[in-house]
Scaffold this active site. Structure first.
Site, PDB file in Angstrom:
ATOM      1  N   LYS A   1       0.874  -1.176   0.000  1.00  0.00           N
ATOM      2  CA  LYS A   1       0.000   0.000   0.000  1.00  0.00           C
ATOM      3  C   LYS A   1       0.914   1.231   0.000  1.00  0.00           C
ATOM      4  O   LYS A   1       1.282   1.759   1.055  1.00  0.00           O
ATOM      5  CB  LYS A   1      -0.894  -0.038   1.238  1.00  0.00           C
ATOM      6  CG  LYS A   1      -2.118   0.862   1.138  1.00  0.00           C
ATOM      7  CD  LYS A   1      -3.105   0.516   2.240  1.00  0.00           C
ATOM      8  CE  LYS A   1      -4.251   1.501   2.293  1.00  0.00           C
ATOM      9  NZ  LYS A   1      -5.118   1.489   1.119  1.00  0.00           N
TER      10      LYS A   1
HETATM   11  N1  PPE Z   1      -7.644  -2.372  -2.693  1.00  0.00           N
HETATM   12  C1  PPE Z   1      -7.189  -1.091  -2.709  1.00  0.00           C
HETATM   13  C2  PPE Z   1      -6.539  -0.586  -3.941  1.00  0.00           C
HETATM   14  C3  PPE Z   1      -7.345  -0.301  -1.578  1.00  0.00           C
HETATM   15  O1  PPE Z   1      -6.894   0.952  -1.591  1.00  0.00           O
HETATM   16  C4  PPE Z   1      -7.985  -0.824  -0.431  1.00  0.00           C
HETATM   17  C5  PPE Z   1      -8.176   0.012   0.791  1.00  0.00           C
HETATM   18  C6  PPE Z   1      -8.452  -2.159  -0.463  1.00  0.00           C
HETATM   19  C7  PPE Z   1      -8.248  -2.900  -1.605  1.00  0.00           C
HETATM   20  C8  PPE Z   1      -9.082  -2.807   0.732  1.00  0.00           C
HETATM   21  O2  PPE Z   1      -8.139  -3.015   1.763  1.00  0.00           O
HETATM   22  P1  PPE Z   1      -8.546  -3.068   3.298  1.00  0.00           P
HETATM   23  O3  PPE Z   1      -8.869  -1.666   3.705  1.00  0.00           O
HETATM   24  O4  PPE Z   1      -7.354  -3.609   3.968  1.00  0.00           O
HETATM   25  O5  PPE Z   1      -9.731  -3.960   3.389  1.00  0.00           O
HETATM   26  N2  PPE Z   1      -8.325   1.402   0.572  1.00  0.00           N
HETATM   27  C9  PPE Z   1      -8.128   2.315   1.668  1.00  0.00           C
HETATM   28  C10 PPE Z   1      -7.927   3.722   1.197  1.00  0.00           C
HETATM   29  C11 PPE Z   1      -9.104   4.435   0.645  1.00  0.00           C
HETATM   30  C12 PPE Z   1      -8.786   5.868   0.339  1.00  0.00           C
HETATM   31  O6  PPE Z   1      -9.518   6.464  -0.474  1.00  0.00           O
HETATM   32  O7  PPE Z   1      -7.849   6.451   0.913  1.00  0.00           O
HETATM   33  C13 PPE Z   1      -9.197   2.169   2.740  1.00  0.00           C
HETATM   34  O8  PPE Z   1     -10.243   1.573   2.493  1.00  0.00           O
HETATM   35  O9  PPE Z   1      -8.957   2.649   3.839  1.00  0.00           O
END
Ligand code: PPE
Length: 317
Positions: A160
């Site tokens: 990330k």
């Molecule tokens: N894929 C991506 C590309 C992504 O950014 C997130 C989280 C996920 C999957 C889901 O991951 P998790 O939160 O561990 O279930 N995206 C984060 C950022 C959003 C933003 O706009 O900033 C979030 O959901 O916090």
């Protein structure tokens, strides 16, 4: 909507400082090249006071993202866990979003970060439903993006990292411009990857299907939580490749993410998925997820870190 105006304090490099003072210089390496890693974590109100959902899993992923990019975080995971608690407490929040970030600061430019210091901060602010007020209840309109999901051979999608979000930003900006709520990105072969900030699931004949790192996705912590809850509820969860043509005949589809939580998808490029309404499996999993985040699922207490430690009597202080 993010309510920054309600956030008064920021944890930065080991200290709690006023929001206004948590700034970076325009010469910061992270600003020029996106060289940083971050997390998104939610804190929910529970009967025992505010509790951070899956704090350890998020911080572990942050350290893994940092290791991928060779970015040394000058704090331990325990110190950052305490920082999250401290910044929530300092602001007096119960339901909020927590954003840790570690990024190269200012000392030199040129792509190699060389002597740039690593700056670490933890922000917190109240953040409601990511995809709009009624998204959780009524579902969202999604489009398949013309921007392809980048390959993990170019940049590891499992990390990330800040700069990686330019791909997501192109996709969601296009989607919103065309009147959709969110974009679904596919890879160069047309294989489904993920949303701009969410993992993707579909439901077919009562079974769940989602992908994994082989399809260039962030291994979401919400994804992991939903898989665990679904299996416990008796659903079969298949992890493998998902193609757009399979989605044509899916009964239900939804996104998962810390910010997006469990968001039903009602239509893809205006074509309804199933009957175009959030489906029963999606809604059952959404309820199970919120039961876990709000401390109402006795089996999922280990996913919660209480902000106010319990006293011996079991009361939050
Ligand atoms: N894929 C991506 C590309 C992504 O950014 C997130 C989280 C996920 C999957 C889901 O991951 P998790 O939160 O561990 O279930 N995206 C984060 C950022 C959003 C933003 O706009 O900033 C979030 O959901 O916090």
């Amino acid at each position: 909507m993010a309510f920054f105006s309600e956030s008064k304090w920021v944890w930065k490099n080991g200290k709690i400082i006023p929001w206004e003072e948590a700034t970076v210089h325009m010469s910061a390496h992270g600003l020029h090249y996106g060289t940083g890693v971050f997390e998104g974590i939610r804190c929910y109100n529970t009967a025992d006071g505010p509790a951070v959902f899956r704090l350890d899993a998020h911080l572990q992923r942050m350290f893994e993202s940092a290791r991928t990019y060779g970015l040394p975080i000058p704090y331990s995971q325990e110190e950052l866990a305490q920082a999250a608690i401290d910044v929530i407490k300092a602001n007096g929040f119960s339901d909020c979003y927590v954003r840790p970030i570690a990024t190269y600061g200012s000392a030199s430019l040129g792509v190699h970060p060389r002597n740039c210091p690593v700056e670490v901060a933890m922000l917190a602010w109240p953040w409601g439903a990511y995809l709009g007020a009624d998204a959780l209840e009524n579902g969202i309109q999604v489009t398949v993006s013309r921007w392809k999901k980048f390959s993990s051979l170019a940049m590891p999608a499992t990390a990330k990292a800040c700069g990686q979000y330019l791909n997501s930003m192109l996709a969601v900006q296009d989607a919103v411009r065309c009147g959709f709520d969110e974009a679904l990105l596919v890879d160069e072969e047309g294989v489904i990857a993920e949303g701009s900030g969410e993992n993707f699931f579909m439901v077919q004949n009562g079974n769940l299907l989602t992908n994994d790192e082989r399809d260039h996705v962030l291994m979401g912590i919400t994804r992991d939580s939903v898989i665990t809850l679904a299996r416990e509820l008796g659903y079969k969860v298949f992890v493998g490749q998902m193609r757009l043509e399979e989605l044509e005949v899916a009964d239900e589809a939804f996104f998962t993410g810390t910010a997006a939580e469990v968001t039903p998808i009602s239509a893809l490029d205006r074509k309804p998925i199933g009957n175009g309404k959030p489906g029963p499996v999606t809604l059952e999993l959404q309820r199970a997820y919120f039961a876990a985040t709000s401390g109402k699922d006795p089996k999922r207490q280990e996913w919660l870190t209480l902000v106010n430690a319990k006293t011996e009597a079991g009361k939050a202080v």
